[in-house]
Write an enzyme that holds these catalytic residues in place. Structure first.
Site, PDB file in Angstrom:
ATOM      1  N   ARG A 131     -12.391  13.397   7.221  1.00  0.00           N
ATOM      2  CA  ARG A 131     -13.310  14.537   6.303  1.00  0.00           C
ATOM      3  C   ARG A 131     -14.605  13.990   6.474  1.00  0.00           C
ATOM      4  O   ARG A 131     -14.858  12.756   7.076  1.00  0.00           O
ATOM      5  CB  ARG A 131     -12.825  14.509   4.934  1.00  0.00           C
ATOM      6  CG  ARG A 131     -12.701  13.012   4.388  1.00  0.00           C
ATOM      7  CD  ARG A 131     -12.434  13.192   2.818  1.00  0.00           C
ATOM      8  NE  ARG A 131     -12.278  11.720   2.506  1.00  0.00           N
ATOM      9  CZ  ARG A 131     -12.779  10.700   2.254  1.00  0.00           C
ATOM     10  NH1 ARG A 131     -14.146  10.964   2.161  1.00  0.00           N
ATOM     11  NH2 ARG A 131     -12.430   9.704   1.962  1.00  0.00           N
ATOM     12  N   HIS A 141     -15.921  -4.755   5.145  1.00  0.00           N
ATOM     13  CA  HIS A 141     -15.354  -3.315   5.476  1.00  0.00           C
ATOM     14  C   HIS A 141     -16.418  -2.587   6.299  1.00  0.00           C
ATOM     15  O   HIS A 141     -17.548  -2.373   5.799  1.00  0.00           O
ATOM     16  CB  HIS A 141     -15.247  -2.467   4.099  1.00  0.00           C
ATOM     17  CG  HIS A 141     -15.012  -1.058   4.158  1.00  0.00           C
ATOM     18  ND1 HIS A 141     -13.927  -0.531   3.858  1.00  0.00           N
ATOM     19  CD2 HIS A 141     -15.593  -0.082   4.841  1.00  0.00           C
ATOM     20  CE1 HIS A 141     -13.632   0.958   4.107  1.00  0.00           C
ATOM     21  NE2 HIS A 141     -14.975   1.106   5.058  1.00  0.00           N
ATOM     22  N   GLY A 196      -8.893   7.067  -2.132  1.00  0.00           N
ATOM     23  CA  GLY A 196      -9.879   6.555  -3.315  1.00  0.00           C
ATOM     24  C   GLY A 196      -9.895   5.160  -3.993  1.00  0.00           C
ATOM     25  O   GLY A 196     -10.100   5.231  -5.008  1.00  0.00           O
ATOM     26  N   LYS A 252       0.775  -1.319   0.156  1.00  0.00           N
ATOM     27  CA  LYS A 252      -0.179   0.101   0.052  1.00  0.00           C
ATOM     28  C   LYS A 252       0.853   1.172   0.091  1.00  0.00           C
ATOM     29  O   LYS A 252       1.720   1.406   0.872  1.00  0.00           O
ATOM     30  CB  LYS A 252      -0.948   0.053   1.442  1.00  0.00           C
ATOM     31  CG  LYS A 252      -1.972  -0.909   1.332  1.00  0.00           C
ATOM     32  CD  LYS A 252      -2.974  -0.504   2.406  1.00  0.00           C
ATOM     33  CE  LYS A 252      -4.341  -1.305   2.446  1.00  0.00           C
ATOM     34  NZ  LYS A 252      -5.156  -0.967   3.487  1.00  0.00           N
ATOM     35  N   GLU A 300       0.615  -4.906   4.245  1.00  0.00           N
ATOM     36  CA  GLU A 300      -0.376  -5.575   5.215  1.00  0.00           C
ATOM     37  C   GLU A 300      -0.782  -6.816   4.809  1.00  0.00           C
ATOM     38  O   GLU A 300      -0.805  -7.135   3.602  1.00  0.00           O
ATOM     39  CB  GLU A 300      -1.538  -4.705   5.085  1.00  0.00           C
ATOM     40  CG  GLU A 300      -1.578  -3.602   6.051  1.00  0.00           C
ATOM     41  CD  GLU A 300      -2.996  -2.942   5.874  1.00  0.00           C
ATOM     42  OE1 GLU A 300      -3.233  -1.668   6.596  1.00  0.00           O
ATOM     43  OE2 GLU A 300      -4.130  -3.185   5.273  1.00  0.00           O
ATOM     44  N   LYS A 301      -1.064  -7.763   5.807  1.00  0.00           N
ATOM     45  CA  LYS A 301      -1.828  -9.209   5.279  1.00  0.00           C
ATOM     46  C   LYS A 301      -3.091  -8.651   4.518  1.00  0.00           C
ATOM     47  O   LYS A 301      -3.738  -7.787   4.873  1.00  0.00           O
ATOM     48  CB  LYS A 301      -2.015  -9.864   6.578  1.00  0.00           C
ATOM     49  CG  LYS A 301      -2.280 -11.397   6.270  1.00  0.00           C
ATOM     50  CD  LYS A 301      -2.140 -12.236   7.331  1.00  0.00           C
ATOM     51  CE  LYS A 301      -2.261 -13.863   7.029  1.00  0.00           C
ATOM     52  NZ  LYS A 301      -1.638 -14.148   5.827  1.00  0.00           N
ATOM     53  N   GLU A 330      -7.568   2.404   8.031  1.00  0.00           N
ATOM     54  CA  GLU A 330      -7.247   3.783   7.830  1.00  0.00           C
ATOM     55  C   GLU A 330      -8.430   4.787   8.452  1.00  0.00           C
ATOM     56  O   GLU A 330      -9.430   4.456   8.758  1.00  0.00           O
ATOM     57  CB  GLU A 330      -6.984   4.270   6.386  1.00  0.00           C
ATOM     58  CG  GLU A 330      -8.181   4.231   5.752  1.00  0.00           C
ATOM     59  CD  GLU A 330      -8.381   4.990   4.359  1.00  0.00           C
ATOM     60  OE1 GLU A 330      -7.275   5.847   4.162  1.00  0.00           O
ATOM     61  OE2 GLU A 330      -9.158   4.814   3.365  1.00  0.00           O
TER      62      GLU A 330
HETATM   63  P1  ADP Z   1     -15.326   7.714   0.815  1.00  0.00           P
HETATM   64  O1  ADP Z   1     -14.931   6.674   1.711  1.00  0.00           O
HETATM   65  O2  ADP Z   1     -15.988   8.780   1.404  1.00  0.00           O
HETATM   66  O3  ADP Z   1     -16.146   6.856  -0.229  1.00  0.00           O
HETATM   67  P2  ADP Z   1     -13.050   7.684  -1.210  1.00  0.00           P
HETATM   68  O4  ADP Z   1     -11.846   7.169  -0.578  1.00  0.00           O
HETATM   69  O5  ADP Z   1     -14.066   6.755  -2.114  1.00  0.00           O
HETATM   70  O6  ADP Z   1     -14.010   7.994   0.189  1.00  0.00           O
HETATM   71  O7  ADP Z   1     -13.090   8.986  -1.648  1.00  0.00           O
HETATM   72  C1  ADP Z   1     -13.883   9.921  -2.034  1.00  0.00           C
HETATM   73  C2  ADP Z   1     -13.708  10.909  -3.067  1.00  0.00           C
HETATM   74  O8  ADP Z   1     -12.475  11.362  -3.224  1.00  0.00           O
HETATM   75  C3  ADP Z   1     -13.836  10.110  -4.426  1.00  0.00           C
HETATM   76  O9  ADP Z   1     -14.472  10.899  -5.423  1.00  0.00           O
HETATM   77  C4  ADP Z   1     -12.258   9.877  -4.693  1.00  0.00           C
HETATM   78  O10 ADP Z   1     -12.252   9.449  -6.047  1.00  0.00           O
HETATM   79  C5  ADP Z   1     -11.813  10.883  -4.156  1.00  0.00           C
HETATM   80  N1  ADP Z   1     -10.317  10.627  -3.747  1.00  0.00           N
HETATM   81  C6  ADP Z   1      -9.908  10.262  -2.411  1.00  0.00           C
HETATM   82  N2  ADP Z   1      -8.618  10.249  -2.245  1.00  0.00           N
HETATM   83  C7  ADP Z   1      -8.219  10.495  -3.427  1.00  0.00           C
HETATM   84  C8  ADP Z   1      -6.681  10.521  -3.883  1.00  0.00           C
HETATM   85  N3  ADP Z   1      -5.584  10.282  -3.225  1.00  0.00           N
HETATM   86  N4  ADP Z   1      -6.550  11.025  -5.087  1.00  0.00           N
HETATM   87  C9  ADP Z   1      -7.552  11.313  -5.879  1.00  0.00           C
HETATM   88  N5  ADP Z   1      -8.884  11.133  -5.420  1.00  0.00           N
HETATM   89  C10 ADP Z   1      -9.117  10.746  -4.034  1.00  0.00           C
HETATM   90  P1  ADP Z   2      -8.389   3.922   0.471  1.00  0.00           P
HETATM   91  O1  ADP Z   2      -7.295   5.029   1.251  1.00  0.00           O
HETATM   92  O2  ADP Z   2      -7.960   3.834  -1.053  1.00  0.00           O
HETATM   93  O3  ADP Z   2      -9.738   3.715   0.730  1.00  0.00           O
HETATM   94  P2  ADP Z   2      -8.044   1.193   2.125  1.00  0.00           P
HETATM   95  O4  ADP Z   2      -6.798   1.081   2.794  1.00  0.00           O
HETATM   96  O5  ADP Z   2      -9.115   2.182   3.025  1.00  0.00           O
HETATM   97  O6  ADP Z   2      -7.867   2.516   0.809  1.00  0.00           O
HETATM   98  O7  ADP Z   2      -8.472   0.213   1.484  1.00  0.00           O
HETATM   99  C1  ADP Z   2      -9.723   0.236   0.324  1.00  0.00           C
HETATM  100  C2  ADP Z   2     -10.293  -1.282   0.298  1.00  0.00           C
HETATM  101  O8  ADP Z   2      -9.443  -2.168   0.238  1.00  0.00           O
HETATM  102  C3  ADP Z   2     -10.999  -1.445   1.743  1.00  0.00           C
HETATM  103  O9  ADP Z   2     -12.293  -1.009   1.902  1.00  0.00           O
HETATM  104  C4  ADP Z   2     -10.867  -3.058   1.435  1.00  0.00           C
HETATM  105  O10 ADP Z   2     -12.032  -3.558   0.835  1.00  0.00           O
HETATM  106  C5  ADP Z   2      -9.680  -3.304   0.743  1.00  0.00           C
HETATM  107  N1  ADP Z   2      -8.638  -3.737   1.729  1.00  0.00           N
HETATM  108  C6  ADP Z   2      -7.542  -2.731   2.108  1.00  0.00           C
HETATM  109  N2  ADP Z   2      -6.675  -3.386   2.923  1.00  0.00           N
HETATM  110  C7  ADP Z   2      -6.838  -4.582   3.052  1.00  0.00           C
HETATM  111  C8  ADP Z   2      -6.589  -5.744   3.599  1.00  0.00           C
HETATM  112  N3  ADP Z   2      -5.338  -5.772   4.427  1.00  0.00           N
HETATM  113  N4  ADP Z   2      -7.256  -7.031   3.481  1.00  0.00           N
HETATM  114  C9  ADP Z   2      -8.240  -7.086   2.488  1.00  0.00           C
HETATM  115  N5  ADP Z   2      -8.849  -6.253   1.811  1.00  0.00           N
HETATM  116  C10 ADP Z   2      -8.154  -4.916   2.043  1.00  0.00           C
HETATM  117 MG    MG Z   3     -10.439   3.767   2.721  1.00  0.00          MG
END
Ligand code: ADP
Ligand code: ADP
Ligand code: MG
Length: 446
Positions: A291, A207, A163, A157, A199-200, A287
């Site tokens: 916001r 989720h 996103g 990661k 991460e494993k 995480e």
């Molecule tokens: P939520 O958990 O609220 O659905 P998301 O992780 O899907 O949040 O992000 C919300 C919005 O922000 C989405 O439109 C996603 O595409 C955008 N977004 C979040 N993080 C990033 C990033 N690092 N770069 C680009 N877009 C992002």
């Molecule tokens: P983002 O910042 O893009 O939202 P997250 O770390 O929240 O990234 O991970 C996005 C999605 O990926 C999670 O909602 C979950 O479905 C999957 N995921 C993330 N980490 C793991 C994990 N260690 N094992 C299995 N699924 C994961």
């Molecule tokens: Mg997330």
């Protein structure tokens, strides 16, 4: 309370925030790109300012243009919505320097939690269970050594990811070194930061995330959970509250852990702590999003609390008007994200003029959108064009209500995923609540 707020966002969330401001008697300033002159948030706001060309880097991410607009209009606060600048610590800091309130936590909390590796370490220190893994990996050799310790499958990661981007699955030992190099160079070009941790990969998992809100007086309240396991490519599609599998005892534990975590970092404002939840009912921190969340309406429906209004109030220094004992999750709320994309063509994004629009209604049906009849959906932005949310006494009733509402929804002139959402609602595992984050792969819906 603020007299005037600038909304540094677009689409449905800008509209949602403007509505809250109107009800609170706060004047609003919209900012817009050249592609958004005709956008709904522009016509609903009291004032509006064009901040640049269509690409987000030139407009909605243009910090100088946005701050200049705030200064020029005399806005006392900026609401960043979600995405865009909402988790940008530098922007929060610039707001502070311009004596404009950033509606969100202080800059140093955003940077602490936005660095997913530092957030992980902070949570470990606060006694929160985290997904087994490791800290930042400096090179491919270390990646291999740590990977053998963690076990397979695992995820690489990006610490700056978000996103659903910046995550890479590794199934076997032979793949680790190349995957690590590819992941960090991808992260470097996507986020300007190549640092990665591992991460494993837990499966099957759900989720489940916890909504918290904290005021400047040190009060923290947790508004229960949302289950967001219906995902495609790590992006959420359907969210619900309460989760069909979380019992009262586990909910209590998750609330306690989340409150403790928010207090440990001195959190302020609304925030979401995301967990993975396994079949045994164990949960692991993944995480924190510092916001307002896209799916905040499901929490609003079951708690009766307007998250955007409270977010504004606590940013203005008011104490929370409720305590943990006041929070009860009533009934069940479900949200379906309506995206402008074509599920039968690999979910290809779609744009175009809305030639016919009918928005479903009836009791406990809510559609958060910035669409209107004849509006042209531009190609430059996120494909989410609306969120359909329903609330009912039981989960079965909420599902039926959602099906009826999806049937009623008409958006012609562009492709969207409403029918696809109907298929998901019909799914047996969705119906019985046992679905996990791999539902789409299992059904071949990727
Ligand atoms: P939520 O958990 O609220 O659905 P998301 O992780 O899907 O949040 O992000 C919300 C919005 O922000 C989405 O439109 C996603 O595409 C955008 N977004 C979040 N993080 C990033 C990033 N690092 N770069 C680009 N877009 C992002
Ligand atoms: P983002 O910042 O893009 O939202 P997250 O770390 O929240 O990234 O991970 C996005 C999605 O990926 C999670 O909602 C979950 O479905 C999957 N995921 C993330 N980490 C793991 C994990 N260690 N094992 C299995 N699924 C994961
Ligand atoms: Mg997330």
């Amino acid at each position: 309370m603020f007299a005037k707020i600038l909304i540094a966002n677009r689409g449905e969330i800008a509209v949602r925030i403007i509505r809250a401001c109107k009800e609170m008697g706060i004047a609003t300033v919209a900012v817009f790109s050249e592609a958004d002159r005709e956008a709904l948030h522009v016509s609903l706001a009291d004032e509006s300012i064009c901040i640049g060309p269509p690409p987000v880097k030139d407009s909605y991410l243009n910090m100088t243009a946005i701050l200049s607009a705030a200064v020029a209009t005399g806005a006392q606060a900026i609401h960043p919505g979600y995405g865009l600048l909402s988790e940008n610590a530098r922007f929060a800091q610039l707001c502070e320097q311009c004596h404009i309130t950033f509606i969100g936590p202080p800059a140093q909390i955003i940077s602490k939690m936005g660095d997913k590796d530092e957030a992980r370490r902070t949570m470990v220190a606060a006694g929160v269970p985290v997904v087994p893994g490791c800290d930042l990996v400096p090179d491919a050799q270390t990646a291999l050594r740590e990977a053998k310790r963690i076990g397979f499958p695992l995820l690489i990661k990006a610490r700056a990811g978000g996103g659903g981007r910046g995550i890479r699955l590794v199934e076997r030992e032979e793949e680790v070194e190349n995957a690590f190099l590819a992941a960090s160079s991808e992260a470097a070009s996507a986020f300007g930061d190549g640092a990665c941790y591992m991460e494993k990969f837990l499966r099957p998992v759900k989720h489940i995330e916890m909504q918290v809100i904290a005021d400047q007086q040190g009060n923290v309240v947790c508004l229960g959970e949302r289950e967001c396991s219906v995902q495609r490519k790590n992006q959420k599609l359907i969210e619900e509250s309460p989760s069909p599998v979380v019992d009262e005892k586990t909910r209590r534990q998750m609330i306690d852990v989340s409150t403790k975590a928010a207090k440990a970092v001195g959190y302020q404002g609304v925030g979401t702590i995301e967990f993975l939840y396994d079949r045994e009912g164990n949960f692991y921190f993944m995480e924190m999003n510092t916001r307002l969340q896209v799916e905040h309406p499901v929490t609003e429906m079951v708690t009766g609390i307007d998250l955007v209004k409270w977010q504004i109030r606590v940013a203005a220094g008011q104490p929370l008007g409720f305590s943990q004992e006041d929070i009860r999750l009533e009934g069940c709320a479900i949200e379906c994200r309506i995206n402008a994309e074509n599920p039968s063509q690999g979910f290809r994004p779609s744009c175009g003029r809305v030639s016919l629009l009918h928005i479903p209604g009836g009791p406990w049906v809510r559609f958060d959108t910035a669409l209107y009849q004849d509006y042209f959906v531009p190609p430059y932005y996120d494909s989410m064009i609306g969120k359909l949310i329903v609330h009912a006494k039981t989960r079965e009733e909420a599902i039926r209500k959602m099906q009826a509402a999806l049937c009623e929804l008409v958006i012609e002139g562009l492709d969207h995923n409403a029918e696809f959402q109907m298929d998901v609602l019909e799914d047996e595992e969705f119906r019985n609540g046992t679905y996990t984050t791999n539902l789409m792969e299992k059904r071949g819906w990727v």
